[in-house]
Design a protein around this motif. Structure first.
Motif, PDB file in Angstrom:
ATOM      1  N   SER A 332    -127.022 -59.445   2.523  1.00 27.20           N
ATOM      2  CA  SER A 332    -126.903 -60.669   3.313  1.00 27.20           C
ATOM      3  C   SER A 332    -125.586 -61.410   3.074  1.00 27.20           C
ATOM      4  N   PHE A 335    -123.017 -60.568   5.718  1.00 25.82           N
ATOM      5  CA  PHE A 335    -123.242 -60.834   7.144  1.00 25.82           C
ATOM      6  C   PHE A 335    -122.116 -61.691   7.714  1.00 25.82           C
ATOM      7  N   MET A 338    -119.593 -59.887   9.722  1.00 26.52           N
ATOM      8  CA  MET A 338    -120.111 -59.166  10.875  1.00 26.52           C
ATOM      9  C   MET A 338    -119.976 -60.048  12.114  1.00 26.52           C
ATOM     10  N   CYS A 340    -120.764 -62.116  15.311  1.00 28.50           N
ATOM     11  CA  CYS A 340    -122.026 -62.789  15.645  1.00 28.50           C
ATOM     12  C   CYS A 340    -122.851 -61.992  16.649  1.00 28.50           C
ATOM     13  N   ARG A 343    -125.151 -59.488  14.897  1.00 28.56           N
ATOM     14  CA  ARG A 343    -126.139 -59.929  13.902  1.00 28.56           C
ATOM     15  C   ARG A 343    -127.573 -59.858  14.425  1.00 28.56           C
ATOM     16  N   ILE A 346    -129.564 -56.838  13.070  1.00 22.61           N
ATOM     17  CA  ILE A 346    -129.971 -56.729  11.665  1.00 22.61           C
ATOM     18  C   ILE A 346    -131.474 -56.531  11.597  1.00 22.61           C
ATOM     19  N   ALA A 358    -128.473 -52.575   8.935  1.00 25.51           N
ATOM     20  CA  ALA A 358    -127.669 -53.472   9.772  1.00 25.51           C
ATOM     21  C   ALA A 358    -126.434 -52.764  10.309  1.00 25.51           C
ATOM     22  N   CYS A 361    -119.956 -53.772   9.408  1.00 25.73           N
ATOM     23  CA  CYS A 361    -119.288 -55.075   9.519  1.00 25.73           C
ATOM     24  C   CYS A 361    -117.831 -54.943   9.963  1.00 25.73           C
ATOM     25  N   CYS A 408    -123.181 -68.703  12.893  1.00 24.02           N
ATOM     26  CA  CYS A 408    -122.746 -68.416  14.249  1.00 24.02           C
ATOM     27  C   CYS A 408    -123.028 -69.570  15.204  1.00 24.02           C
TER      28      CYS A 408
END
Length: 412
Positions: A332, A335, A338, A340, A343, A346, A358, A361, A408
């Motif tokens: 996490s 993230f 990564m 938006c 996401r 995931i 997931a 990235c 995000c």
């Protein structure tokens, strides 16, 4: 020893190191005067599931008694080992049709199948290799998951070649390089080669190899499914507190990761490391191809006036390629790197219990570059020729700390 170490660190700042495998390891197997067979000469039953450690250790000890050492042949079959210590001038050749299993130690304590030396023995001129293709180490059926195949600490001029590990989220990396106290001094592995090795179904937090302490080590053709294939991470708390260990003059070529977190990780914690260089790093369906971390210290280490760790400014990584996937191992905390848009893909946690299934990235994340210099944990590494394939939303091949997006929904 201390004067040598100071000279070694001084030179690191002014030169690049040799790139040839022969500059890291000198093969002494031809000097061995005696050859033995573990089955024929030491009566190991390679068809049952009984512990064979005592007989392998006796073979090693018998050959070590001779200054010229010898060669141990392990033929096709299955073998059960734990806590075997390899000693000087001994070379083990394992048949490609042999399978090594971990003997259950009777508890859940950490253990290793084979160590290159220990706190009592310095292992010099040693090797474990396959006779052809790869032999198998099956950790997937181990009753105790706190196991690794190889541990190197008190060793010099070593070779590991031709190993395939069948894993299933065991606790440790398949091969670890660290430090040990020997005759009143802290020592680490020096002058070695690890090549043509792989691991399958590794835990997010581990992988094929982790080097916490090593000098002059060469890696080539290393492959990982899951975890981090080559982890140059000096993360052991005791080591950082004591300010021992670290990685110096590490060269790696052809590093591959699939369905994992990263092919290569470089993270100094609070150790002042030396030069590291890598080329031809590839990842398919991994969180990253390369992870580079800045140094940092704990509250206690600040009280002790320790400084954030670094790697030498001559360090470099080149020829990095990553192919996007949607079922990588991502924790996490990553993230934020990564896009938006990705996401929403995931999924739940992987079997390791730590990472999430997931999307990839980015090809590279480099948090070591930033303002404030070494005092803030930042250090410089040259990363060139980076290629990203199939990323639908990621615009950057290399993500920096400043590029992180935690929320995000901010600004909406």
């Amino acid at each position: 020893m201390k004067n040598y170490f100071i000279l070694f660190c001084f030179l690191l700042g002014f030169q690049s190191f040799a790139q040839k495998e022969s500059d890291f390891y000198t093969d002494k197997i031809k000097d061995a005067k005696k050859k033995v067979d573990l089955v024929k000469d030491y009566k190991v039953n390679n068809k049952d599931d009984q512990d064979d450690s005592e007989k392998l250790q006796k073979a090693i000890d018998d050959l070590t008694a001779s200054s010229k050492g010898g060669v141990i042949n392990i033929p096709a079959g299955k073998y059960y080992f734990k806590n075997v210590v390899l000693k000087s001038n001994v070379h083990i050749i394992i048949d490609s049709k042999a399978t090594i299993y971990a003997t259950y130690p009777g508890n859940n304590k950490n253990f290793v199948i084979m160590s290159f030396g220990d706190e009592k023995h310095r292992a010099t001129n040693v090797s474990v290799r396959s006779n052809k293709d790869m032999y198998t180490v099956d950790l997937s059926v181990s009753q105790n998951k706190n196991v690794r195949m190889f541990q190197l600490a008190n060793s010099e001029n070593f070779l590991i070649e031709g190993m395939n590990i069948l894993d299933d989220n065991t606790k440790f990396n398949g091969i670890t390089l660290g430090y040990v106290k020997y005759k009143g001094e802290y020592v680490m592995p020096e002058n070695g080669v690890i090549k043509n090795c792989r691991i399958e179904k590794a835990h997010y937090g581990y992988g094929l190899i982790q080097s916490q302490a090593a000098k002059n080590v060469y890696y080539e053709n290393i492959w990982g499914d899951g975890g981090v294939t080559l982890r140059l991470e000096t993360g052991l708390k005791k080591m950082n507190d004591l300010q021992v260990g670290g990685n110096f003059n590490i060269v790696a070529k052809n590093i591959y990761c699939q369905n994992g977190n990263a092919a290569l990780m470089v993270s100094p914690h609070s150790i002042q490391n030396g030069h590291v260089e890598a080329e031809n790093v590839e990842a398919v369906n991994c969180g990253f191809a390369v992870r580079v971390g800045k140094g940092y210290v704990s509250k206690k280490q600040k009280v002790d006036n320790l400084k954030p760790g670094t790697y030498a400014g001559t360090s470099k990584i080149t020829n990095v390629k990553s192919t996007y996937g949607t079922t990588a191992q991502v924790k996490s905390k990553h993230f934020r790197y990564m896009p938006c848009e990705d996401r929403k893909l995931i999924d739940g946690k992987n079997p390791d219990g730590e990472s999430y299934k997931a999307p990839s990235c980015a090809t590279v994340v480099n948090t070591a570059e930033g303002k404030g210099g070494a005092a803030k944990g930042y250090w410089n590494i040259e990363i060139t020729n980076v290629k990203s394939i199939g990323y639908p939303h990621q615009k950057n091949d290399i993500m920096y700390e400043k590029d992180a997006v935690k929320d995000c929904n901010e600004g909406k």
